[in-house]
Motif scaffolding. Sequence first.
Motif, mmCIF file in Angstrom:
data_model
loop_
_atom_site.group_PDB
_atom_site.id
_atom_site.type_symbol
_atom_site.label_atom_id
_atom_site.label_comp_id
_atom_site.label_asym_id
_atom_site.label_seq_id
_atom_site.Cartn_x
_atom_site.Cartn_y
_atom_site.Cartn_z
ATOM 1 N N SER A 78 0.457 -1.359 0.449
ATOM 2 C CA SER A 78 -0.227 -0.105 -0.117
ATOM 3 C C SER A 78 0.922 1.190 -0.166
ATOM 4 O O SER A 78 1.302 0.869 0.563
ATOM 5 N N ARG A 79 0.614 2.397 -0.691
ATOM 6 C CA ARG A 79 0.946 3.565 -0.690
ATOM 7 C C ARG A 79 0.812 4.183 0.266
ATOM 8 O O ARG A 79 1.656 4.874 1.083
ATOM 9 N N GLU A 80 -0.300 4.309 0.965
ATOM 10 C CA GLU A 80 -0.497 5.192 1.476
ATOM 11 C C GLU A 80 0.349 4.296 3.223
ATOM 12 O O GLU A 80 0.680 5.493 4.417
ATOM 13 N N LEU A 81 0.383 3.022 3.012
ATOM 14 C CA LEU A 81 0.662 1.972 4.627
ATOM 15 C C LEU A 81 2.816 3.083 5.078
ATOM 16 O O LEU A 81 2.671 3.053 5.210
ATOM 17 N N LYS A 104 10.624 -4.083 -7.877
ATOM 18 C CA LYS A 104 10.631 -3.730 -8.301
ATOM 19 C C LYS A 104 8.915 -3.707 -9.245
ATOM 20 O O LYS A 104 7.862 -2.368 -9.292
ATOM 21 N N ARG A 105 8.418 -4.337 -9.734
ATOM 22 C CA ARG A 105 7.123 -4.937 -9.716
ATOM 23 C C ARG A 105 6.152 -4.475 -9.136
ATOM 24 O O ARG A 105 5.115 -4.467 -8.806
ATOM 25 N N ALA A 106 6.475 -4.110 -7.102
ATOM 26 C CA ALA A 106 5.566 -3.831 -6.660
ATOM 27 C C ALA A 106 5.728 -2.574 -5.887
ATOM 28 O O ALA A 106 5.164 -1.483 -5.353
ATOM 29 N N GLY A 107 6.977 -1.797 -7.033
ATOM 30 C CA GLY A 107 6.574 -0.392 -7.144
ATOM 31 C C GLY A 107 7.616 0.374 -6.694
ATOM 32 O O GLY A 107 7.570 1.489 -5.905
ATOM 33 N N VAL A 108 8.426 -0.474 -6.145
ATOM 34 C CA VAL A 108 9.787 0.528 -5.555
ATOM 35 C C VAL A 108 10.147 1.949 -5.717
ATOM 36 O O VAL A 108 11.001 2.771 -5.019
ATOM 37 N N GLU A 109 10.093 1.889 -7.386
ATOM 38 C CA GLU A 109 10.789 3.729 -7.538
ATOM 39 C C GLU A 109 10.073 4.165 -7.307
ATOM 40 O O GLU A 109 10.375 5.825 -7.204
ATOM 41 N N ARG A 110 8.755 4.191 -7.900
ATOM 42 C CA ARG A 110 7.384 4.996 -7.430
ATOM 43 C C ARG A 110 7.828 5.623 -6.373
ATOM 44 O O ARG A 110 7.480 6.479 -5.381
ATOM 45 N N ALA A 111 8.546 4.381 -4.652
ATOM 46 C CA ALA A 111 7.950 4.819 -3.293
ATOM 47 C C ALA A 111 9.665 5.397 -3.240
ATOM 48 O O ALA A 111 9.768 6.193 -1.968
ATOM 49 N N LYS A 113 10.437 7.862 -4.515
ATOM 50 C CA LYS A 113 10.412 9.058 -4.616
ATOM 51 C C LYS A 113 9.095 9.624 -3.238
ATOM 52 O O LYS A 113 9.873 11.120 -2.518
ATOM 53 N N GLN A 114 8.842 8.824 -2.676
ATOM 54 C CA GLN A 114 8.202 9.168 -1.234
ATOM 55 C C GLN A 114 9.131 9.423 -0.221
ATOM 56 O O GLN A 114 9.240 10.559 0.932
ATOM 57 N N LEU A 115 11.062 8.229 -0.063
ATOM 58 C CA LEU A 115 11.515 8.705 0.385
ATOM 59 C C LEU A 115 11.953 9.375 0.390
ATOM 60 O O LEU A 115 12.480 10.380 0.668
ATOM 61 N N ALA A 116 12.719 10.628 -0.884
ATOM 62 C CA ALA A 116 13.194 11.712 -1.767
ATOM 63 C C ALA A 116 12.714 12.415 -0.778
ATOM 64 O O ALA A 116 12.841 14.325 -0.416
#
Length: 332
Positions: A78-81, A104-111, A113-116
């Motif tokens: 979950s992105r919210e989690l 990668k398929r779980a969206g680590v690159e998207r996440a 950006k949340q870390l950044a």
Amino acid sequence: MDPRSEVLLRQAELFQGSLLLAGLPADDLLGRLPGAVGWSWHAGEQQLLNKRFSGRCSFGVAPPPGEYVAAVLFLPKSRELTDYVLQALAAQLAGRPLYLVGEKRAGVERAAKQLASLGRARKLDSARHCQLWQGEIEQTPAVPDLDALAHQFTLELDDGPLQVISLPGVFSHGRLDVGSALLLEHLDNLPSGRVLDFGCGAGVIGATLKRRYPQSELVLLDVDAFAVESSRRTLAANGLEAEVIAGDGIDAAPRQLAAIISNPPFHQGVHTNYHASETLIERAAEHLSSGGELRLVANAFLRYPPLIEQHLGACQTVVERNGFRIYRAICS
């Protein structure tokens, strides 16, 4: 060894000393990193880790307090989690690194950006179809408020409005899913006694059952700490009382039940996993009293009736709509 852990261990020199591993898999990583402790919100994984590494993995919706040299987040689905856990970890890591590892398929690159958003982030490694990122926490954020992150909504039901409180990461966060909506319409004529809501999520089914059958003893069970906390909050918001327990599968449930009601899970992370629902069907009879009932909703394409008839007896299809079916069986 989980591939995410393998990627972490490729950079093992970064992960020495007092380290917090959040959402870690139930593998040998704690054994390879003797200074580390874990934080899990999955009851089954936490149980397995504590069997092997007693006292080194906590369970709940907040990270264990302590002074850590760094923390690692194993990417949740979950992105919210992800947002909540990153904030909760960063609140304890002023000036120290926070790592993110995921498929990668779980969206680590998207996440990433949340870390950044919490500080400078850079990719350290890419292997085993996973990536490892490092973020430097430059400004310590406030400890996130779960109450502020909860989605609160009202369901207009036949017996009155039901207040639902859903926390990040909970199935169908902030809305009523199609399967549960169908099940809510078919909760009539249940036997009296102790009733289990298996895979309770935000507590919609369990709270409805308690309101409709106030004399029955309701037990709500889920593997996820955020679901357990959501169910407790949903019950409290409606002035209801029931037992809410965290456990991995039907083996964690009490015996001598009058009924088991379920919209069983079939995902774990990004992976499809029918183990919990199939094990529920296979072992339901061990937890039901004679004459007790199993009633569950499932996707119509899942071939549950033969499994139900093998382990419980005659399987009745109560209704089929919108790609879902409700099955009913009586324990002999």
